[in-house]
Design an enzyme around this catalytic site. Structure first.
Site, PDB file in Angstrom:
ATOM      1  N   ASP A 192      47.194  37.985  46.603  1.00 55.64           N
ATOM      2  CA  ASP A 192      46.822  39.254  45.986  1.00 55.64           C
ATOM      3  C   ASP A 192      46.366  40.213  47.078  1.00 55.64           C
ATOM      4  OD1 ASP A 192      46.467  41.181  44.179  1.00 55.64           O
ATOM      5  OD2 ASP A 192      44.788  40.260  43.114  1.00 55.64           O
ATOM      6  N   CYS A 246      43.326  42.785  47.091  1.00 57.53           N
ATOM      7  CA  CYS A 246      42.441  42.601  45.958  1.00 57.53           C
ATOM      8  C   CYS A 246      41.125  43.195  46.437  1.00 57.53           C
ATOM      9  CB  CYS A 246      42.287  41.108  45.676  1.00 57.53           C
ATOM     10  SG  CYS A 246      41.293  40.800  44.226  1.00 57.53           S
ATOM     11  N   LEU A 268      36.891  44.564  34.582  1.00 52.57           N
ATOM     12  CA  LEU A 268      36.320  45.906  34.610  1.00 52.57           C
ATOM     13  C   LEU A 268      34.987  45.735  33.900  1.00 52.57           C
ATOM     14  CD1 LEU A 268      38.262  48.894  33.020  1.00 52.57           C
ATOM     15  CD2 LEU A 268      35.804  48.647  32.885  1.00 52.57           C
ATOM     16  N   HIS A 324      37.420  45.096  39.511  1.00 53.57           N
ATOM     17  CA  HIS A 324      37.925  44.081  40.439  1.00 53.57           C
ATOM     18  C   HIS A 324      39.383  43.803  40.124  1.00 53.57           C
ATOM     19  CE1 HIS A 324      38.067  39.592  41.721  1.00 53.57           C
ATOM     20  NE2 HIS A 324      38.416  40.350  42.721  1.00 53.57           N
ATOM     21  N   GLY A 332      29.865  39.541  41.056  1.00 54.09           N
ATOM     22  CA  GLY A 332      29.415  38.213  40.651  1.00 54.09           C
ATOM     23  C   GLY A 332      30.259  37.714  39.496  1.00 54.09           C
ATOM     24  N   SER A 333      29.856  36.648  38.882  1.00 56.67           N
ATOM     25  CA  SER A 333      30.564  36.200  37.687  1.00 56.67           C
ATOM     26  C   SER A 333      30.206  37.175  36.572  1.00 56.67           C
ATOM     27  CB  SER A 333      30.102  34.813  37.297  1.00 56.67           C
ATOM     28  OG  SER A 333      28.823  34.897  36.716  1.00 56.67           O
ATOM     29  N   HIS A 378      32.290  38.307  49.769  1.00 59.51           N
ATOM     30  CA  HIS A 378      32.999  39.145  48.790  1.00 59.51           C
ATOM     31  C   HIS A 378      32.544  38.930  47.359  1.00 59.51           C
ATOM     32  CE1 HIS A 378      35.173  35.677  47.443  1.00 59.51           C
ATOM     33  NE2 HIS A 378      36.079  36.356  46.781  1.00 59.51           N
TER      34      HIS A 378
END
Lengths: 140, 486
Positions: free
Chosen positions: B98, B101, B208, B240, B384-385, B409
């Site tokens: 990607d 990214c 998003l 992201h 983050g998650s 990242h």
């Protein structure tokens, strides 16, 4: 007998699987099945759309790589996702595959993850005592 | 159980080194940035892979892995390496499929109080206007010439065609494009995969997110203000995603080219996924130019998504984007290779810096930064998650000195997707998050389960290490309230 299993702890951010078959046709089909299953819940797909793929490559690993890459390519370019395939590989390393599946429809299908690419990490296709075994990592 | 090799040497609290004698063929040592706890949590793949990078021709100083590092393919995620432009290589496995990214952060002047009653509406609207999931297509119908222009001009094309404002270009890494793009180096297959995907999120870990900047999470008020963040439950938006099928195909195409051309150049690698070519060879240059096309497409993709986000906010809050001060804080790439100048053996040298799951973190006064940020340094965005929150940091001189101007990242996975799907159920997760005040929409419940917060490292410990070691400084932490998951 063809079969595939997903490897839990091999590829943390990605998807890894092992596929087996008693001959090359079957191991290719088993790899195809694993990619199909990564993309969508197969019970929610029709098998009315068909696509015929032909290719040749002297190197059998490269032939497998290109076969799997085609599945990823067709998803983005033709909006085609598949639930099964029939593979015929001739002795001179030509492949003719028939894919059966569906046009992507997010409303009707349970879709899982967009496969970005087939990686070459750990990529292997080996002849074993009984048939063939392939190990593949997909980038997700 | 810890898989840390016994040969590892502790250099400092946050630096761990595997010497060049660790593995045959290593040209430089491998260094991992982590505290002891994160180091012990790293999988064996990280140590294998970071030392494989150290074996590549032309590598400078050391092969690096950031604290959020984990197993990748070829390079680990979190891998950073710089190669001499004349004697070094370029490797698609050091960039990722990607290509470009990256992360993007947009401010608003709306408060949580204003947004909360409309949150569901807003997320539902964004879920429709920013397509996500398998097979999603963008709203723009582009012809080949337009797609060529996007490959060459990136964000500039968007601004010129009404999908952004000029400041968006200024506030994007490299001003939203890499100059060396050459559309002739891109295959027809790549073009076909990408042409319908501009303005789409994709799937996997892409998202998003609507987030809150609480005053208590503003760590540096002055820098935060410079970035447009004041706290006070201010609503911001984080994106992201990357270059979609287009970049994936560019990487796939050149991986095959490099796999075959390595013999010609006498290059041997420890993993086929590390296939590479001399940067200055025809193959290396062709890939770099195609990679630049994919990078520019990714910058444009996030820009078009930004345009759609602004439209969605305008339609819901009945205000213009100017009234809501929907400004781009910054857009950073975290899967990319770039030609940069770095100090090596006390000399300034041109190198190809590979960042795979690592973010550029340039310090104050760096000449590549836009004037607005030159006094404070480059904004660094860490996602983050979807459950735990994200961070805005700022680049430092230490990053320049120690890690080729790079930092982490995100939080990095600790659990495989297959395992996460067994442990969590998408629907339950969605309900649990709703109870915590986070409204999530996803086109795939299985995909949602794979992204459960517990499948990721704790982003706060990653960010604290970056800050304490000094390869980025904390500025603001954000909490999620709404999420469109790809």
């Amino acid at each position: 007998m063809k079969s595939h299993k997903f490897l839990e702890d091999v590829a943390i951010a990605d998807v890894a699987f092992e596929a087996t078959g008693s001959n090359l046709n079957e191991v290719f089909e088993a790899c195809g099945d694993a990619v199909f299953e990564t993309i969508a819940d197969l019970d929610t797909l029709n098998d009315t759309e068909t696509y015929t793929y032909t290719a040749e490559n002297e190197n059998i690993e490269d032939l497998l790589y290109e076969f799997l890459e085609e599945i990823v390519y067709l998803k983005d370019t033709e909006s085609l996702i598949f639930k099964k395939c029939n593979v015929k590989i001739t002795e001179n390393h030509k492949i003719k595959a028939k894919f059966m599946g569906d046009k992507i429809n997010q409303e009707k299908q349970e879709l899982n993850t967009d496969v970005k690419a087939v990686t070459m990490h750990m990529f292997s296709l080996k002849k074993e005592k009984e048939g063939y075994k392939a190990t593949i990592v997909l980038d997700i | 159980m810890s898989e840390v090799p016994k040969e590892i040497k502790k250099i400092s609290e946050f630096e761990w080194e595997l010497p060049a004698s660790y593995k045959k063929g290593m040209n430089v040592p491998a260094r991992i940035i982590a505290n002891e706890a994160l180091l012990k949590g790293m999988d064996k793949g990280v140590f294998d892979q970071v030392t494989n990078i150290a074996c590549l021709p032309g590598i400078q100083k050391k092969a690096l892995c950031m604290p959020d590092g984990h197993w990748g393919y070829g390079f680990p995620i979190g891998g950073v390496a710089a190669f001499d432009v004349n004697e070094g290589i370029i490797s698609p496995g050091g960039i990722g499929f990607d290509i470009n990214c990256g992360m993007r952060l947009i401010t608003t002047n709306l408060s949580y109080k204003e947004v909360k009653p409309q949150l569901k509406n807003l997320v539902d609207n964004l879920f429709t206007t920013v397509p996500s999931g398998v097979g999603c297509k963008g709203f723009l119908k582009l012809n080949n010439q337009q797609f060529d222009d996007i490959m060459v001009d990136g964000v500039k094309w968007c601004v010129e065609n009404g999908y952004g404002v000029e400041s968006d270009m200024w506030n994007t890494e490299g001003y939203g494009k890499i100059e060396q793009a050459d559309v002739e180096k891109v295959s027809e297959r790549a073009r076909k995969r990408g042409i319908n995907q501009l303005g789409t999120l994709g799937s996997g870990n892409h998202y998003l997110e609507i987030q809150l900047a609480k005053s208590m999470n503003v760590f540096d008020e002055d820098v935060a203000k410079k970035f447009g963040i004041i706290g006070d439950d201010q609503v911001v938006i984080m994106v992201h995603c990357g270059s979609r099928g287009f970049g994936h195909q560019v990487a796939t195409d050149y991986l095959k080219v490099f796999d075959k051309s390595m013999d010609k150049y006498g290059i041997k690698v420890n993993d086929r996924e590390l296939a590479c070519a001399p940067f200055n060879s025809d193959e290396g240059q062709d890939y770099y130019k195609a990679m630049a096309c994919a990078s520019n497409m990714a910058f444009a993709n996030r820009q078009v998504i930004t345009h759609r986000i602004r439209e969605a906010f305008s339609s819901i809050f009945k205000k213009t984007q100017e009234q809501m001060e929907m400004n781009l804080v910054y857009d950073v790439a975290h899967n990319i290779a770039k030609v940069e100048e770095h100090k090596i053996d006390n000399k300034i040298k041109k190198v190809v810096v590979h960042r795979k799951g690592a973010t550029r973190a340039f310090p104050p006064k760096h000449r590549e930064l836009c004037p607005k940020y030159r006094s404070v340094g480059q904004p660094v965005i860490l996602g983050g998650s979807m459950e735990t929150g994200s961070h805005l940091l700022v680049g430092t001189q230490k990053a320049m000195d120690e890690t080729f101007g790079s930092t982490a990242h995100g939080s990095g996975r600790t659990m495989s997707r297959t395992k996460a799907k067994q442990e969590f159920k998408g629907k339950e997760l969605q309900e649990q998050m709703m109870k915590k005040g986070i409204y999530v929409r996803s086109s795939s419940m299985n995909g949602l389960a794979e992204e459960a917060g517990k499948a990721y490292k704790d982003i706060n410990s990653v960010v604290d290490i970056l800050d304490a070691y000094g390869i980025a400084r904390k500025v603001v932490g954000f909490n999620p309230i709404g999420n469109v998951k790809g």
